[in-house]
Design a protein around this motif. Structure first.
Motif, PDB file in Angstrom:
ATOM      1  N   MET A   1       0.854  -1.174   0.000  1.00  0.00           N
ATOM      2  CA  MET A   1       0.000   0.000   0.000  1.00  0.00           C
ATOM      3  C   MET A   1       0.901   1.238   0.000  1.00  0.00           C
ATOM      4  O   MET A   1       1.808   1.347   0.791  1.00  0.00           O
ATOM      5  CB  MET A   1      -0.881  -0.041   1.246  1.00  0.00           C
ATOM      6  N   HIS A   2       0.631   2.175  -0.878  1.00  0.00           N
ATOM      7  CA  HIS A   2       1.510   3.328  -1.059  1.00  0.00           C
ATOM      8  C   HIS A   2       1.372   4.391   0.022  1.00  0.00           C
ATOM      9  O   HIS A   2       2.178   5.293   0.097  1.00  0.00           O
ATOM     10  CB  HIS A   2       1.253   3.970  -2.424  1.00  0.00           C
ATOM     11  N   ASN A   3       0.373   4.293   0.860  1.00  0.00           N
ATOM     12  CA  ASN A   3       0.241   5.296   1.896  1.00  0.00           C
ATOM     13  C   ASN A   3       0.630   4.754   3.274  1.00  0.00           C
ATOM     14  O   ASN A   3       0.264   5.293   4.290  1.00  0.00           O
ATOM     15  CB  ASN A   3      -1.183   5.868   1.926  1.00  0.00           C
ATOM     16  N   THR A   4       1.417   3.677   3.296  1.00  0.00           N
ATOM     17  CA  THR A   4       1.916   3.108   4.543  1.00  0.00           C
ATOM     18  C   THR A   4       3.431   3.266   4.592  1.00  0.00           C
ATOM     19  O   THR A   4       4.120   2.926   3.640  1.00  0.00           O
ATOM     20  CB  THR A   4       1.531   1.616   4.651  1.00  0.00           C
ATOM     21  N   TYR A   5       3.909   3.787   5.699  1.00  0.00           N
ATOM     22  CA  TYR A   5       5.337   4.051   5.865  1.00  0.00           C
ATOM     23  C   TYR A   5       5.790   3.508   7.212  1.00  0.00           C
ATOM     24  O   TYR A   5       5.091   3.664   8.211  1.00  0.00           O
ATOM     25  CB  TYR A   5       5.625   5.563   5.839  1.00  0.00           C
ATOM     26  N   SER A   6       6.971   2.918   7.230  1.00  0.00           N
ATOM     27  CA  SER A   6       7.555   2.555   8.519  1.00  0.00           C
ATOM     28  C   SER A   6       8.061   3.831   9.174  1.00  0.00           C
ATOM     29  O   SER A   6       8.225   4.859   8.514  1.00  0.00           O
ATOM     30  CB  SER A   6       8.715   1.574   8.326  1.00  0.00           C
ATOM     31  N   VAL A   7       8.305   3.777  10.461  1.00  0.00           N
ATOM     32  CA  VAL A   7       8.830   4.948  11.165  1.00  0.00           C
ATOM     33  C   VAL A   7      10.134   5.393  10.511  1.00  0.00           C
ATOM     34  O   VAL A   7      10.345   6.585  10.245  1.00  0.00           O
ATOM     35  CB  VAL A   7       9.040   4.642  12.663  1.00  0.00           C
ATOM     36  N   THR A   8      10.985   4.453  10.193  1.00  0.00           N
ATOM     37  CA  THR A   8      12.281   4.776   9.592  1.00  0.00           C
ATOM     38  C   THR A   8      12.118   5.420   8.221  1.00  0.00           C
ATOM     39  O   THR A   8      12.710   6.460   7.941  1.00  0.00           O
ATOM     40  CB  THR A   8      13.148   3.505   9.471  1.00  0.00           C
ATOM     41  N   SER A   9      11.316   4.810   7.346  1.00  0.00           N
ATOM     42  CA  SER A   9      11.148   5.386   6.007  1.00  0.00           C
ATOM     43  C   SER A   9      10.371   6.690   6.081  1.00  0.00           C
ATOM     44  O   SER A   9      10.588   7.597   5.267  1.00  0.00           O
ATOM     45  CB  SER A   9      10.468   4.398   5.062  1.00  0.00           C
ATOM     46  N   GLY A  10       9.460   6.818   7.057  1.00  0.00           N
ATOM     47  CA  GLY A  10       8.718   8.064   7.220  1.00  0.00           C
ATOM     48  C   GLY A  10       9.609   9.232   7.551  1.00  0.00           C
ATOM     49  O   GLY A  10       9.391  10.347   7.078  1.00  0.00           O
ATOM     50  N   ARG A  11      10.640   8.974   8.345  1.00  0.00           N
ATOM     51  CA  ARG A  11      11.602  10.038   8.657  1.00  0.00           C
ATOM     52  C   ARG A  11      12.317  10.501   7.397  1.00  0.00           C
ATOM     53  O   ARG A  11      12.514  11.693   7.193  1.00  0.00           O
ATOM     54  CB  ARG A  11      12.639   9.540   9.661  1.00  0.00           C
ATOM     55  N   ARG A  12      12.709   9.528   6.573  1.00  0.00           N
ATOM     56  CA  ARG A  12      13.443   9.870   5.348  1.00  0.00           C
ATOM     57  C   ARG A  12      12.527  10.446   4.277  1.00  0.00           C
ATOM     58  O   ARG A  12      12.966  11.251   3.468  1.00  0.00           O
ATOM     59  CB  ARG A  12      14.137   8.623   4.782  1.00  0.00           C
ATOM     60  N   GLN A  13      11.286  10.010   4.250  1.00  0.00           N
ATOM     61  CA  GLN A  13      10.376  10.366   3.158  1.00  0.00           C
ATOM     62  C   GLN A  13       9.196  11.210   3.639  1.00  0.00           C
ATOM     63  O   GLN A  13       8.084  11.077   3.126  1.00  0.00           O
ATOM     64  CB  GLN A  13       9.843   9.091   2.508  1.00  0.00           C
ATOM     65  N   PHE A  14       9.430  12.083   4.603  1.00  0.00           N
ATOM     66  CA  PHE A  14       8.326  12.854   5.164  1.00  0.00           C
ATOM     67  C   PHE A  14       7.536  13.622   4.099  1.00  0.00           C
ATOM     68  O   PHE A  14       6.304  13.583   4.111  1.00  0.00           O
ATOM     69  CB  PHE A  14       8.821  13.794   6.263  1.00  0.00           C
ATOM     70  N   PRO A  15       8.187  14.311   3.145  1.00  0.00           N
ATOM     71  CA  PRO A  15       7.403  15.007   2.121  1.00  0.00           C
ATOM     72  C   PRO A  15       6.498  14.056   1.323  1.00  0.00           C
ATOM     73  O   PRO A  15       5.349  14.386   1.040  1.00  0.00           O
ATOM     74  CB  PRO A  15       8.463  15.640   1.215  1.00  0.00           C
ATOM     75  N   ALA A  16       6.993  12.864   1.007  1.00  0.00           N
ATOM     76  CA  ALA A  16       6.166  11.892   0.283  1.00  0.00           C
ATOM     77  C   ALA A  16       5.007  11.422   1.150  1.00  0.00           C
ATOM     78  O   ALA A  16       3.889  11.211   0.659  1.00  0.00           O
ATOM     79  CB  ALA A  16       7.015  10.702  -0.159  1.00  0.00           C
ATOM     80  N   MET A  17       5.246  11.271   2.434  1.00  0.00           N
ATOM     81  CA  MET A  17       4.202  10.845   3.352  1.00  0.00           C
ATOM     82  C   MET A  17       3.102  11.915   3.443  1.00  0.00           C
ATOM     83  O   MET A  17       1.913  11.599   3.444  1.00  0.00           O
ATOM     84  CB  MET A  17       4.802  10.576   4.728  1.00  0.00           C
ATOM     85  N   VAL A  18       3.492  13.169   3.479  1.00  0.00           N
ATOM     86  CA  VAL A  18       2.521  14.266   3.513  1.00  0.00           C
ATOM     87  C   VAL A  18       1.711  14.285   2.222  1.00  0.00           C
ATOM     88  O   VAL A  18       0.486  14.431   2.245  1.00  0.00           O
ATOM     89  CB  VAL A  18       3.226  15.621   3.754  1.00  0.00           C
ATOM     90  N   ARG A  19       2.371  14.110   1.081  1.00  0.00           N
ATOM     91  CA  ARG A  19       1.650  14.077  -0.201  1.00  0.00           C
ATOM     92  C   ARG A  19       0.662  12.917  -0.246  1.00  0.00           C
ATOM     93  O   ARG A  19      -0.468  13.062  -0.721  1.00  0.00           O
ATOM     94  CB  ARG A  19       2.627  14.000  -1.372  1.00  0.00           C
ATOM     95  N   ALA A  20       1.052  11.760   0.267  1.00  0.00           N
ATOM     96  CA  ALA A  20       0.158  10.601   0.307  1.00  0.00           C
ATOM     97  C   ALA A  20      -1.068  10.905   1.163  1.00  0.00           C
ATOM     98  O   ALA A  20      -2.199  10.556   0.803  1.00  0.00           O
ATOM     99  CB  ALA A  20       0.888   9.370   0.830  1.00  0.00           C
ATOM    100  N   ALA A  21      -0.860  11.562   2.294  1.00  0.00           N
ATOM    101  CA  ALA A  21      -1.985  11.926   3.163  1.00  0.00           C
ATOM    102  C   ALA A  21      -2.907  12.916   2.459  1.00  0.00           C
ATOM    103  O   ALA A  21      -4.130  12.812   2.561  1.00  0.00           O
ATOM    104  CB  ALA A  21      -1.475  12.504   4.476  1.00  0.00           C
ATOM    105  N   GLN A  22      -2.335  13.859   1.733  1.00  0.00           N
ATOM    106  CA  GLN A  22      -3.149  14.830   1.012  1.00  0.00           C
ATOM    107  C   GLN A  22      -3.973  14.151  -0.076  1.00  0.00           C
ATOM    108  O   GLN A  22      -5.142  14.470  -0.259  1.00  0.00           O
ATOM    109  CB  GLN A  22      -2.276  15.916   0.394  1.00  0.00           C
ATOM    110  N   ARG A  23      -3.364  13.210  -0.797  1.00  0.00           N
ATOM    111  CA  ARG A  23      -4.064  12.510  -1.885  1.00  0.00           C
ATOM    112  C   ARG A  23      -5.132  11.564  -1.373  1.00  0.00           C
ATOM    113  O   ARG A  23      -6.230  11.508  -1.892  1.00  0.00           O
ATOM    114  CB  ARG A  23      -3.070  11.707  -2.725  1.00  0.00           C
ATOM    115  N   ARG A  24      -4.801  10.786  -0.365  1.00  0.00           N
ATOM    116  CA  ARG A  24      -5.688   9.709   0.087  1.00  0.00           C
ATOM    117  C   ARG A  24      -6.422  10.012   1.382  1.00  0.00           C
ATOM    118  O   ARG A  24      -7.222   9.208   1.831  1.00  0.00           O
ATOM    119  CB  ARG A  24      -4.881   8.430   0.260  1.00  0.00           C
TER     120      ARG A  24
END
Length: 80
Positions: A1-24
């Motif tokens: 699922m593209h809107n699921t992030y581990s804590v570790t990847s979320g730290r590295r990919q915070f902008p992508a995580m925010v975009r995923a939240a905005q989209r979904r």
């Protein structure tokens, strides 16, 4: 699922995580395959707050009970 992030990847990919939240509406944060947090978009959060406010209203609760009991007719047409 593209809107699921581990804590570790979320730290590295915070902008992508925010975009995923905005989209979904929500991005999920996991740790050891367990959901530990949700990043919720502003629109989704405002909808949740509005729902909570409605459900806290005694008048709304009364109308909702009447609707569920079939005592109120629901119409999508605007009265003249």
């Amino acid at each position: 699922m593209h809107n699921t992030y581990s804590v570790t990847s979320g730290r590295r990919q915070f902008p992508a995580m925010v975009r995923a939240a905005q989209r979904r509406g929500v991005a999920v944060v996991t740790h050891d395959d367990t959901t530990v947090a949700y990043l919720v978009s502003r629109d989704k959060w405002e909808a949740i707050l509005e729902t909570m406010e409605l459900l806290a209203s005694p008048d709304f609760q009364r109308q909702l009970r009447r609707l569920r009991a079939g005592k109120v007719k629901y119409s999508t047409e605007w009265p003249d």
